[in-house]
Design a protein around this motif. Structure first.
Motif, PDB file in Angstrom:
ATOM      1  N   LEU A  80     -30.153  -7.558 -11.715  1.00  0.00           N
ATOM      2  CA  LEU A  80     -30.595  -8.429 -12.808  1.00  0.00           C
ATOM      3  C   LEU A  80     -30.279  -9.889 -12.505  1.00  0.00           C
ATOM      4  CD1 LEU A  80     -29.582  -6.395 -15.977  1.00  0.00           C
ATOM      5  CD2 LEU A  80     -31.880  -6.863 -15.154  1.00  0.00           C
ATOM      6  N   PHE A  81     -29.100 -10.131 -11.893  1.00  0.00           N
ATOM      7  CA  PHE A  81     -28.700 -11.497 -11.539  1.00  0.00           C
ATOM      8  C   PHE A  81     -29.721 -12.123 -10.601  1.00  0.00           C
ATOM      9  CE2 PHE A  81     -26.488 -14.425  -8.665  1.00  0.00           C
ATOM     10  CZ  PHE A  81     -25.958 -15.325  -9.589  1.00  0.00           C
ATOM     11  N   TYR A  82     -30.145 -11.382  -9.589  1.00  0.00           N
ATOM     12  CA  TYR A  82     -31.105 -11.921  -8.635  1.00  0.00           C
ATOM     13  C   TYR A  82     -32.521 -11.998  -9.212  1.00  0.00           C
ATOM     14  CZ  TYR A  82     -27.641 -12.059  -4.961  1.00  0.00           C
ATOM     15  OH  TYR A  82     -26.537 -12.360  -4.213  1.00  0.00           O
ATOM     16  N   GLN A  83     -32.834 -11.192 -10.222  1.00  0.00           N
ATOM     17  CA  GLN A  83     -34.119 -11.339 -10.906  1.00  0.00           C
ATOM     18  C   GLN A  83     -34.153 -12.645 -11.686  1.00  0.00           C
ATOM     19  OE1 GLN A  83     -34.677  -7.909 -13.371  1.00  0.00           O
ATOM     20  NE2 GLN A  83     -35.416  -6.629 -11.701  1.00  0.00           N
ATOM     21  N   LEU A  84     -33.022 -12.991 -12.294  1.00  0.00           N
ATOM     22  CA  LEU A  84     -32.943 -14.220 -13.071  1.00  0.00           C
ATOM     23  C   LEU A  84     -32.767 -15.453 -12.193  1.00  0.00           C
ATOM     24  CD1 LEU A  84     -30.640 -12.958 -15.951  1.00  0.00           C
ATOM     25  CD2 LEU A  84     -33.058 -13.497 -16.107  1.00  0.00           C
ATOM     26  N   ASN A  85     -32.148 -15.289 -11.026  1.00  0.00           N
ATOM     27  CA  ASN A  85     -31.866 -16.398 -10.114  1.00  0.00           C
ATOM     28  C   ASN A  85     -32.381 -16.072  -8.713  1.00  0.00           C
ATOM     29  OD1 ASN A  85     -30.007 -17.918 -12.029  1.00  0.00           O
ATOM     30  ND2 ASN A  85     -28.994 -15.936 -11.904  1.00  0.00           N
ATOM     31  N   PRO A  86     -33.691 -15.996  -8.526  1.00  0.00           N
ATOM     32  CA  PRO A  86     -34.208 -15.590  -7.212  1.00  0.00           C
ATOM     33  C   PRO A  86     -33.883 -16.578  -6.097  1.00  0.00           C
ATOM     34  CG  PRO A  86     -35.995 -16.299  -8.639  1.00  0.00           C
ATOM     35  CD  PRO A  86     -34.757 -16.259  -9.478  1.00  0.00           C
ATOM     36  N   HIS A  87     -33.621 -17.830  -6.441  1.00  0.00           N
ATOM     37  CA  HIS A  87     -33.313 -18.833  -5.427  1.00  0.00           C
ATOM     38  C   HIS A  87     -31.945 -18.631  -4.793  1.00  0.00           C
ATOM     39  CE1 HIS A  87     -31.560 -20.284  -9.157  1.00  0.00           C
ATOM     40  NE2 HIS A  87     -30.723 -21.007  -8.435  1.00  0.00           N
ATOM     41  N   LEU A  88     -31.112 -17.768  -5.363  1.00  0.00           N
ATOM     42  CA  LEU A  88     -29.757 -17.554  -4.841  1.00  0.00           C
ATOM     43  C   LEU A  88     -29.652 -16.359  -3.900  1.00  0.00           C
ATOM     44  CD1 LEU A  88     -27.635 -18.233  -8.033  1.00  0.00           C
ATOM     45  CD2 LEU A  88     -27.955 -19.715  -6.058  1.00  0.00           C
ATOM     46  N   GLN A  89     -30.738 -15.686  -3.590  1.00  0.00           N
ATOM     47  CA  GLN A  89     -30.658 -14.485  -2.769  1.00  0.00           C
ATOM     48  C   GLN A  89     -30.151 -14.761  -1.368  1.00  0.00           C
ATOM     49  OE1 GLN A  89     -34.202 -12.154  -2.915  1.00  0.00           O
ATOM     50  NE2 GLN A  89     -33.944 -11.666  -5.066  1.00  0.00           N
ATOM     51  N   LEU A  90     -30.486 -15.880  -0.789  1.00  0.00           N
ATOM     52  CA  LEU A  90     -30.041 -16.202   0.559  1.00  0.00           C
ATOM     53  C   LEU A  90     -29.184 -17.468   0.566  1.00  0.00           C
ATOM     54  CD1 LEU A  90     -33.378 -15.505   2.460  1.00  0.00           C
ATOM     55  CD2 LEU A  90     -31.405 -14.003   2.250  1.00  0.00           C
ATOM     56  N   GLN A  91     -28.514 -17.746  -0.563  1.00  0.00           N
ATOM     57  CA  GLN A  91     -27.751 -18.974  -0.693  1.00  0.00           C
ATOM     58  C   GLN A  91     -26.466 -18.694  -1.453  1.00  0.00           C
ATOM     59  OE1 GLN A  91     -29.996 -22.112  -2.555  1.00  0.00           O
ATOM     60  NE2 GLN A  91     -28.174 -23.014  -3.439  1.00  0.00           N
ATOM     61  N   GLU A  92     -25.432 -19.422  -1.147  1.00  0.00           N
ATOM     62  CA  GLU A  92     -24.179 -19.297  -1.884  1.00  0.00           C
ATOM     63  C   GLU A  92     -24.245 -20.129  -3.153  1.00  0.00           C
ATOM     64  OE1 GLU A  92     -20.568 -19.712   0.210  1.00  0.00           O
ATOM     65  OE2 GLU A  92     -21.283 -18.637   1.967  1.00  0.00           O
ATOM     66  N   LEU A  93     -23.315 -19.846  -4.076  1.00  0.00           N
ATOM     67  CA  LEU A  93     -23.252 -20.613  -5.310  1.00  0.00           C
ATOM     68  C   LEU A  93     -22.789 -22.037  -5.003  1.00  0.00           C
ATOM     69  CD1 LEU A  93     -21.566 -17.957  -7.607  1.00  0.00           C
ATOM     70  CD2 LEU A  93     -23.973 -18.538  -7.473  1.00  0.00           C
ATOM     71  N   VAL A  94     -23.472 -23.011  -5.597  1.00  0.00           N
ATOM     72  CA  VAL A  94     -23.153 -24.416  -5.383  1.00  0.00           C
ATOM     73  C   VAL A  94     -22.476 -24.946  -6.645  1.00  0.00           C
ATOM     74  CG1 VAL A  94     -24.132 -26.692  -4.932  1.00  0.00           C
ATOM     75  CG2 VAL A  94     -25.145 -24.670  -3.876  1.00  0.00           C
TER      76      VAL A  94
END
Length: 113
Positions: A80-94
């Motif tokens: 669900l987290f990656y559905q809501l934040n698809p831009h974070l799949q290949l990136q760390e939290l900034v």
């Protein structure tokens, strides 16, 4: 001639099984009438909260700080987290970035909005 027909039947059955296993089902005629496709499709979105990431945050720490409203496994919540934040799949939290943190499977109907 019998051997040829038997071979043809075996190849045909193998092909049907292969398609069924790889694509899920055989492509058949439309299952639903076209009238239902023209109706308003329900747009569903899981319930979530917006949070701002700070230095040292990880997905695990965020999930621990804000537990889910309903029991769900870590992989389900991560999906669900990656559905809501698809831009974070290949990136760390900034740090400083606003993200959506899922709280439950409770889906809200956004069709009439």
């Amino acid at each position: 001639m019998r051997a040829f027909l038997l071979t043809l039947i075996i190849v045909l059955v193998a092909f049907v099984v292969k398609i069924d296993l790889t694509e899920g089902t055989l492509p058949l005629a439309a299952f639903y009438p076209k009238e239902t496709e023209e109706l308003c499709e329900e747009q569903l979105e899981p319930s979530y909260i917006n949070i701002q990431v700070i230095q040292g945050d990880s997905i695990h720490s965020l999930f621990a700080m804000k537990p889910a409203k309903v029991p769900m496994t870590f992989p389900e919540r991560l999906q669900l987290f990656y559905q809501l934040n698809p831009h974070l799949q290949l990136q760390e939290l900034v740090p400083g970035e606003n993200i959506k943190l899922p709280l439950s499977f409770g889906l809200e109907n956004l069709c009439g909005k």
